[in-house]
Design a protein around this motif. Structure first.
Motif, PDB file in Angstrom:
ATOM      1  N   SER A  89       8.980   7.862 -54.014  1.00  0.00           N
ATOM      2  CA  SER A  89       7.941   7.488 -54.970  1.00  0.00           C
ATOM      3  C   SER A  89       8.112   8.322 -56.236  1.00  0.00           C
ATOM      4  N   LYS A  90       7.382   7.953 -57.288  1.00  0.00           N
ATOM      5  CA  LYS A  90       7.468   8.723 -58.535  1.00  0.00           C
ATOM      6  C   LYS A  90       7.017  10.163 -58.312  1.00  0.00           C
ATOM      7  N   GLU A 107       5.619  11.841 -46.549  1.00  0.00           N
ATOM      8  CA  GLU A 107       6.677  10.984 -47.068  1.00  0.00           C
ATOM      9  C   GLU A 107       8.021  11.615 -46.709  1.00  0.00           C
TER      10      GLU A 107
END
Length: 699
Positions: free
Chosen positions: A639-640, A311
């Motif tokens: 993202s979380k 990511e």
């Protein structure tokens, strides 16, 4: 006949009273924000029976309807609740605004002078000076009611054993908790000059447990010095870490390192913060802080034992750079699917292990593991102090009581022949080697080896030779004040194993309970990562952490070079901060033009940011297998999990006093962690947030 009737009456009455006892549970929160509070003391009033709340603020305790439960925690008002018919008692604690003049701060709790003065024995400086004592322990002999001082030998300078509440608690390890000028002390009392002592107060029974909870179950000795700020000698040892700098992709596009699944740094740092200590920068390994948490990567779906995930986002603490996350998820096996285990517990029972947070914590921690053993698993126990010996020959997992009895009988005393212990443990493990099974030595120690092979380099040489046997190694660190982190990390790294630090039973449950398979069963060994950054898109990059896991670029394809191991269900996360091409940065200095070398950038691969390659071997293999993963230039919304891992990395850099966190505040850490809290079944992320807030309040 009359006497027989009386006896029966007493027995029936006792049975009736016992039958009334029931299990009470509940949650303790803070009144102002409803957040659970960990570490709240829950005591049955008027007794020494008690417990503490876990990371979710939950507790379980046995009590009778007529009992009263007392809930206490530093900084909050104590609350008393009658049990009556309740099976669940939830409590919200109010912040205590009382003036400090009426409160005596004695440790991790507070009490009034009146509350404990009547149940404490006080030894004044005049009494200590009236005789010549070689250490503080001896000064208590005959001066404090209910205190027994046992001299283990007649030699000058040797330690004395102190027991509170008389001879009834002499058998077994019943070391009291020492607190010097308000700070728990885990070192050698013989190093403290008795002439520095102003007074010594002995707390017993409810006076000790109401303030210190389960830690005070063996009594508490409060030592006050004349200066009131005694500096505790700290002989903990950590390897020096030199932070990774930014590297120019046009000159050195490759980054190569071994994976690291160790998590010892996080639990050790947590212990320091919870104890109100200064966190030593070299104790903070960013990769171990980050890898303490699970980030819910998907399970592998092909023939390889792990999945690869990546990511790329804008760096939360620097909007001109990018943050890259590379994650591995090891295949998870159920306990019943794991092969038979041949386990050898190698336990340090030297004198340095006598503290309440060492051998006393080690025993119940290992019991969690024993309870999960199957009939096909076998356990041996080797101990070492001045010498090494076998206290339990290989015993099947269906004879748990025999294994537990051997653990219960362990006592601490003597010097530390760690090298001899390792030799004997591996010899026993090799003798009972299970082909296609899980063969592992589990070493539990504070790392203070002082007899025979003991230096980091000697330990490395010894363990590199032993790993050829095919026996893997897990290293568990206990205690503080004399903790040798650098030595234990070396053992785990070179012994094809992992390293954890056990600071409480909560951590023991995580290591031996929730992560049982990963702790014991290796699914891939010598796992190496090599990332090649595209100079067309990346001007410079910096690996965050892994400083002591770096490999030479040529080591990536060299199957003789050792690297890290991946266990069942383990995850590995690595972070890079990337400076895009064309961006001016204070982190990069100008370099002169080269006369003989010209760097040319391949104009293709316009949509690729980097390529990451992985090499690993099967647990019994000798030839590595390669996997390749390509990351596009796309920058996504975090993202979380990315928010949370960013929070942990940022906090770690702040603790390490890094020059790369761009002066981001602790509030930024909390903000990121809150956004990344997500589903938190075990409460570890919530605990991290509370930890950061606690640290912020200390500074």
């Amino acid at each position: 006949m009359k006497n027989l009737g009386l006896i029966l009456l007493f027995v029936l009455t006792a049975l009736k009273i016992s039958a009334q006892e029931k299990t009470i549970s509940g949650t303790v929160t803070a009144d102002f924000d409803a957040i659970p509070i960990q570490g709240v003391n829950v005591i049955v009033k008027g007794t020494t029976r008690g417990t503490q709340t876990n990371m979710d603020g939950k507790y379980i305790i046995k009590a009778k309807p007529e009992d009263v439960l007392v809930f206490s925690y530093i900084g909050y008002k104590s609350v008393s609740k009658k049990v009556k018919n309740a099976l669940e008692i939830n409590v919200a604690l109010l912040v205590d605004d009382n003036t400090l003049e009426e409160v005596v701060v004695v440790g991790y709790g507070t009490t009034t002078k009146k509350a404990y003065a009547g149940t404490a024995s006080v030894v004044r400086s005049e009494q200590i000076k009236s005789k010549r004592f070689t250490n503080v322990s001896q000064s208590l002999a005959g001066k404090a009611a209910g205190v027994t001082v046992i001299n283990t030998s007649g030699q000058p300078g040797t330690k004395s054993t102190v027991r509170i509440r008389g001879y009834g608690s002499v058998n077994g390890n019943r070391q009291p908790l020492y607190v010097i000028d308000g700070v728990p002390y885990n070192g050698d009392l013989s190093k403290i000059n008795p002439n520095e002592i102003k007074s010594t107060t002995v707390l017993k029974d409810s006076a000790a447990t109401s303030i210190y909870g389960s830690r005070g179950v063996n009594g508490v000795i409060l030592i006050k010095t004349h200066n009131g700020n005694h500096k505790i000698d700290n002989n903990d040892e950590y390897a020096k870490i030199v932070e990774n700098p930014f590297k120019r992709a046009s000159q050195t596009p490759l980054s190569t390192f071994s994976i690291d699944v160790d998590k010892a740094s996080y639990s050790n740092v947590r212990r320091m913060i919870n104890n109100g200590e200064r966190v030593r920068p070299d104790a903070v390994k960013v990769e171990e802080m980050v890898n303490y948490f699970n980030y819910n990567y998907p399970q592998p779906k092909d023939e390889h034992p792990f999945s690869i995930n990546s990511e790329v986002v804008t760096t939360p603490w620097h909007d001109k750079t990018q943050l890259v996350r590379i994650g591995l998820q090891g295949k998870t096996y159920k306990n019943e699917e794991l092969p038979a285990s041949n386990l050898t517990f190698l336990i340090d029972v030297s004198g340095s292990m006598s503290s309440y947070n060492k051998l006393d914590l080690l025993k119940p921690a290992f019991k969690l593991l024993v309870k999960q053993l199957r009939a096909k698993d076998k356990v041996s126990i080797v101990v070492y102090a001045g010498a090494a010996g076998v206290v339990l020959e290989p015993t099947s997992g269906d004879h748990k009581e025999k294994i537990l009895d051997a653990l219960n009988n362990l006592q601490a005393g003597g010097s530390t022949a760690g090298g001899a212990g390792i030799e004997l443990a591996y010899k026993l493990a090799e003798k009972h080697f299970k082909k296609n099974g899980n063969n592992r030595v589990i070493l539990a120690t504070d790392g203070d080896f002082n007899v025979g092979a003991s230096s980091d380099s000697e330990m490395q040489t010894l363990i590199e030779e032993k790993r050829k046997s095919g026996v893997f190694l897990s290293v568990l660190g206990f205690g503080y004040g004399n903790y040798k982190d650098s030595k234990l990390e070396t053992l785990a790294d070179k012994g094809n194993g992992n390293h954890a630090y056990i600071d409480n039973m909560q951590e023991a449950q995580k290591v031996f309970g929730k992560e049982f398979g990963g702790t014991l069963f290796t699914i891939a060994k010598d796992v190496k990562i090599q990332v090649e950054f595209n100079p067309k898109k990346v001007q410079a990059f910096r690996l965050i952490g892994y400083e002591n896991r770096l490999l030479a670029d040529e080591d990536f394809v060299d199957d003789t070079k050792d690297a890290g191991e991946l266990g069942s269900g383990h995850t590995v996360t690595a972070l890079y901060e990337v400076i895009p091409t064309g961006l001016e940065s204070d982190y990069l200095k100008k370099i002169p033009n080269l006369k003989y070398t010209k760097s040319e950038v391949n104009l293709n691969y316009d949509d690729e940011l980097f390529t990451v390659k992985f090499r690993y071997k099967k647990p019994d293999g000798t030839k590595s297998i390669e996997m390749v993963h390509i990351q596009s230039t796309d920058i996504s919304e975090a993202s979380k999990s990315m928010n949370f891992v960013s929070a942990v990395a940022l906090f770690s850099m702040q603790l390490r006093q890094s020059k790369y966190f761009n002066k981001a505040s602790v509030s930024k850490v909390i903000e990121l962690a809150e956004h990344g809290r997500s589903e938190d079944k075990e409460g570890y992320r919530a605990e991290f947030i509370r930890l950061v807030k606690s640290y912020d309040n200390l500074n």
